[in-house]
Design a protein around this motif. Structure first.
Motif, mmCIF file in Angstrom:
data_model
loop_
_atom_site.group_PDB
_atom_site.id
_atom_site.type_symbol
_atom_site.label_atom_id
_atom_site.label_comp_id
_atom_site.label_asym_id
_atom_site.label_seq_id
_atom_site.Cartn_x
_atom_site.Cartn_y
_atom_site.Cartn_z
ATOM 1 N N ALA A 1 0.837 -1.386 0.059
ATOM 2 C CA ALA A 1 -0.009 -0.108 0.079
ATOM 3 C C ALA A 1 0.831 1.289 0.053
ATOM 4 O O ALA A 1 0.657 2.152 -0.941
ATOM 5 N N ILE A 2 1.812 1.295 1.113
ATOM 6 C CA ILE A 2 2.409 2.593 1.099
ATOM 7 C C ILE A 2 3.566 2.572 -0.086
ATOM 8 O O ILE A 2 3.671 3.542 -0.652
ATOM 9 N N PRO A 3 4.115 1.412 -0.508
ATOM 10 C CA PRO A 3 5.016 1.829 -1.781
ATOM 11 C C PRO A 3 4.114 2.019 -3.146
ATOM 12 O O PRO A 3 4.902 3.008 -3.941
ATOM 13 N N ALA A 4 2.850 1.705 -3.247
ATOM 14 C CA ALA A 4 2.224 2.139 -4.131
ATOM 15 C C ALA A 4 1.914 3.459 -4.318
ATOM 16 O O ALA A 4 1.911 4.023 -5.300
ATOM 17 N N ILE B 1 -3.215 3.078 -7.180
ATOM 18 C CA ILE B 1 -2.114 3.825 -7.921
ATOM 19 C C ILE B 1 -3.034 4.560 -8.985
ATOM 20 O O ILE B 1 -2.406 5.583 -9.318
ATOM 21 N N MET B 2 -3.975 4.149 -9.527
ATOM 22 C CA MET B 2 -4.756 5.134 -10.603
ATOM 23 C C MET B 2 -4.993 6.391 -9.707
ATOM 24 O O MET B 2 -4.921 7.523 -10.463
ATOM 25 N N PHE B 3 -5.760 6.343 -8.794
ATOM 26 C CA PHE B 3 -6.210 7.317 -7.795
ATOM 27 C C PHE B 3 -5.192 8.431 -7.590
ATOM 28 O O PHE B 3 -5.268 9.536 -7.947
ATOM 29 N N MET B 4 -4.130 7.903 -6.905
ATOM 30 C CA MET B 4 -3.041 8.734 -6.508
ATOM 31 C C MET B 4 -2.326 9.446 -7.859
ATOM 32 O O MET B 4 -2.023 10.400 -7.800
ATOM 33 N N GLY B 5 -2.271 8.547 -8.822
ATOM 34 C CA GLY B 5 -1.417 9.173 -9.947
ATOM 35 C C GLY B 5 -1.968 10.215 -10.802
ATOM 36 O O GLY B 5 -1.788 11.116 -11.128
ATOM 37 N N ILE B 6 -3.682 10.101 -10.789
ATOM 38 C CA ILE B 6 -4.395 11.001 -11.554
ATOM 39 C C ILE B 6 -4.533 12.155 -10.735
ATOM 40 O O ILE B 6 -4.421 13.328 -11.225
ATOM 41 N N LEU B 7 -4.640 11.977 -9.176
ATOM 42 C CA LEU B 7 -4.828 13.393 -8.597
ATOM 43 C C LEU B 7 -3.284 14.041 -8.590
ATOM 44 O O LEU B 7 -3.362 15.230 -8.542
ATOM 45 N N ALA B 8 -2.213 13.320 -8.467
ATOM 46 C CA ALA B 8 -0.822 14.086 -8.617
ATOM 47 C C ALA B 8 -0.827 14.917 -9.709
ATOM 48 O O ALA B 8 -0.419 15.983 -9.845
ATOM 49 N N THR C 1 -4.437 12.762 -22.078
ATOM 50 C CA THR C 1 -3.331 12.196 -21.881
ATOM 51 C C THR C 1 -2.870 11.789 -20.628
ATOM 52 O O THR C 1 -2.123 10.419 -20.542
ATOM 53 N N GLY C 2 -2.785 12.754 -19.640
ATOM 54 C CA GLY C 2 -2.134 12.054 -18.525
ATOM 55 C C GLY C 2 -3.279 10.945 -17.796
ATOM 56 O O GLY C 2 -2.660 9.906 -17.306
ATOM 57 N N GLY C 3 -4.340 10.991 -18.031
ATOM 58 C CA GLY C 3 -5.383 10.016 -17.299
ATOM 59 C C GLY C 3 -5.092 8.706 -18.181
ATOM 60 O O GLY C 3 -4.909 7.509 -17.645
ATOM 61 N N LEU C 4 -5.014 8.751 -19.443
ATOM 62 C CA LEU C 4 -4.686 7.450 -20.368
ATOM 63 C C LEU C 4 -3.288 6.995 -19.968
ATOM 64 O O LEU C 4 -2.991 5.919 -19.669
ATOM 65 N N GLY C 5 -2.316 7.873 -19.700
ATOM 66 C CA GLY C 5 -1.016 7.031 -19.370
ATOM 67 C C GLY C 5 -1.001 6.382 -18.281
ATOM 68 O O GLY C 5 -0.334 5.536 -18.126
ATOM 69 N N VAL C 6 -1.519 7.130 -17.065
ATOM 70 C CA VAL C 6 -1.708 6.383 -15.838
ATOM 71 C C VAL C 6 -2.648 5.131 -15.931
ATOM 72 O O VAL C 6 -2.104 4.085 -15.292
ATOM 73 N N PRO D 1 4.882 10.266 -7.889
ATOM 74 C CA PRO D 1 6.094 10.831 -8.792
ATOM 75 C C PRO D 1 5.927 10.398 -10.160
ATOM 76 O O PRO D 1 5.822 11.100 -11.212
ATOM 77 N N PHE D 2 4.985 9.315 -10.433
ATOM 78 C CA PHE D 2 4.677 8.915 -11.826
ATOM 79 C C PHE D 2 3.938 9.763 -12.388
ATOM 80 O O PHE D 2 3.760 10.140 -13.548
ATOM 81 N N GLY D 3 2.584 10.002 -11.604
ATOM 82 C CA GLY D 3 1.475 11.166 -11.972
ATOM 83 C C GLY D 3 2.454 12.458 -12.346
ATOM 84 O O GLY D 3 1.869 13.104 -13.313
ATOM 85 N N VAL D 4 3.199 12.899 -11.448
ATOM 86 C CA VAL D 4 3.935 14.132 -11.642
ATOM 87 C C VAL D 4 4.747 14.077 -13.041
ATOM 88 O O VAL D 4 4.761 14.941 -13.919
ATOM 89 N N ILE D 5 5.591 12.799 -13.126
ATOM 90 C CA ILE D 5 6.418 13.053 -14.443
ATOM 91 C C ILE D 5 5.566 13.067 -15.615
ATOM 92 O O ILE D 5 5.832 13.806 -16.556
ATOM 93 N N VAL D 6 4.537 12.106 -15.608
ATOM 94 C CA VAL D 6 3.590 12.297 -16.685
ATOM 95 C C VAL D 6 3.026 13.613 -17.215
ATOM 96 O O VAL D 6 3.062 14.073 -18.299
ATOM 97 N N SER D 7 2.592 14.231 -16.020
ATOM 98 C CA SER D 7 1.883 15.511 -16.288
ATOM 99 C C SER D 7 2.921 16.497 -16.832
ATOM 100 O O SER D 7 2.827 17.283 -17.808
#
Length: 283
Positions: free
Chosen positions: A74-77, A180-187, A108-113, A83-89
């Motif tokens: 959970a925490i590693p996810a 991961i989807m939720f946190m990546g899209i939010l970031a 693009t960010g949503g599809l990538g994540v 960072p993945f969401g930030v990098i994609v954005s």
């Protein structure tokens, strides 16, 4: 008897012969390992269905393994998703800004994540955390002859040890993927709105226009498949451990490496299939 260079030429194997022998041995060993892996998965999957239908499944062990997988990933996810969401954005946002299409950053960010980042990160996390733990646990049991003791008592190790972990992974992998989807899209959203000047409304509008339910379903399906690969490889490496503590360490290392490689290979194939049958919808 003294032998000359001509005699040694006939007795010593050539480099090409050694290469062919090693190559054939490696390929043969790999195919045999793959066969045992497929056989283990078939036994575990079939046994899980039979046990659940006959109401003999060990749900307490499956829940215990599920909780362990959740706490281990959970925490590693979260730390990986942000960072993945930030990098994609940032990377995609810079390119889109140059062509004057800032409003498409949400799509693009949503599809990538969703389509690539979340299932791949889920597989890597499970391959690193869960695979190592499963291989170490089963490997230690194998080295201590506990697996042989179960067989002597008439208990199937696959039904007792492998199937609960397999079912637990089927439940946990989609949950980690959703996190991961939720946190990546939010970031990615926070970076786009605060640092790149994209309005909140345009971000979510394009996100909803391009991302469909099928993309989420494919992402969840990929995470389940990756989880099955991880748990099957880890259980096989653990049950086949030999050679004392060194064998357990080798099994853990092989479980992690093979899981990651298998996930990457399968991900490439699934990406090609989804691109053919489920192309990106244009708004």
């Amino acid at each position: 008897m003294v032998t000359g260079p001509a005699d040694r030429l006939h007795t010593e194997p050539s480099a090409a012969h050694i290469f062919r022998a090693n190559f054939s041995d490696t390929v043969g060993s790999s195919l045999r390992t793959l066969g045992r892996l497929v056989d283990l998965f078939g036994q575990a999957a079939g046994g899980a269905v039979v046990d659940i239908v006959r109401m003999r499944f060990n749900w307490s062990e499956a829940l215990r393994q599920s909780w362990f997988f959740v706490t281990a990933t959970a925490i590693p996810a979260i730390l990986m998703a942000i960072p993945f969401g930030v990098i994609v954005s940032v990377q995609v946002g810079n390119l889109i800004h140059q062509i004057g299409a800032d409003s498409l950053l949400g799509a693009t960010g949503g599809l990538g994540v969703i389509k690539q980042g979340a299932p791949t990160a889920t597989g890597l996390l499970l391959g690193g955390a869960a695979a190592s733990a499963i291989a170490a646990d089963l490997g230690a049991r194998t080295i201590r002859d506990e697996i042989d003791a179960l067989r002597v008592m008439g208990i199937d190790p696959i039904r007792r040890l492998v199937i609960p972990r397999l079912v637990a992974m089927v439940f946990v992998a989609p949950l980690v993927n959703i996190l991961i989807m939720f946190m990546g899209i939010l970031a990615g959203y926070l970076v786009a709105v605060t640092a790149q000047g994209v309005t909140s409304g345009s971000y979510w509008l394009t996100f909803g226009s391009f991302t469909v339910v099928a993309d989420v379903v494919v992402s969840l399906g990929k995470s389940v498949l990756f989880g099955l690969i991880v748990v099957t490889v880890a259980c096989q490496r653990g049950l086949e451990a030999k050679g004392g503590p060194r064998g357990v360490a080798d099994g853990v290392n092989a479980a992690v490496v093979l899981s990651v490689v298998g996930i990457m290979v399968v991900n490439v194939a699934l990406t090609q299939l989804t691109a053919m049958f489920l192309p990106v919808r244009l708004a």
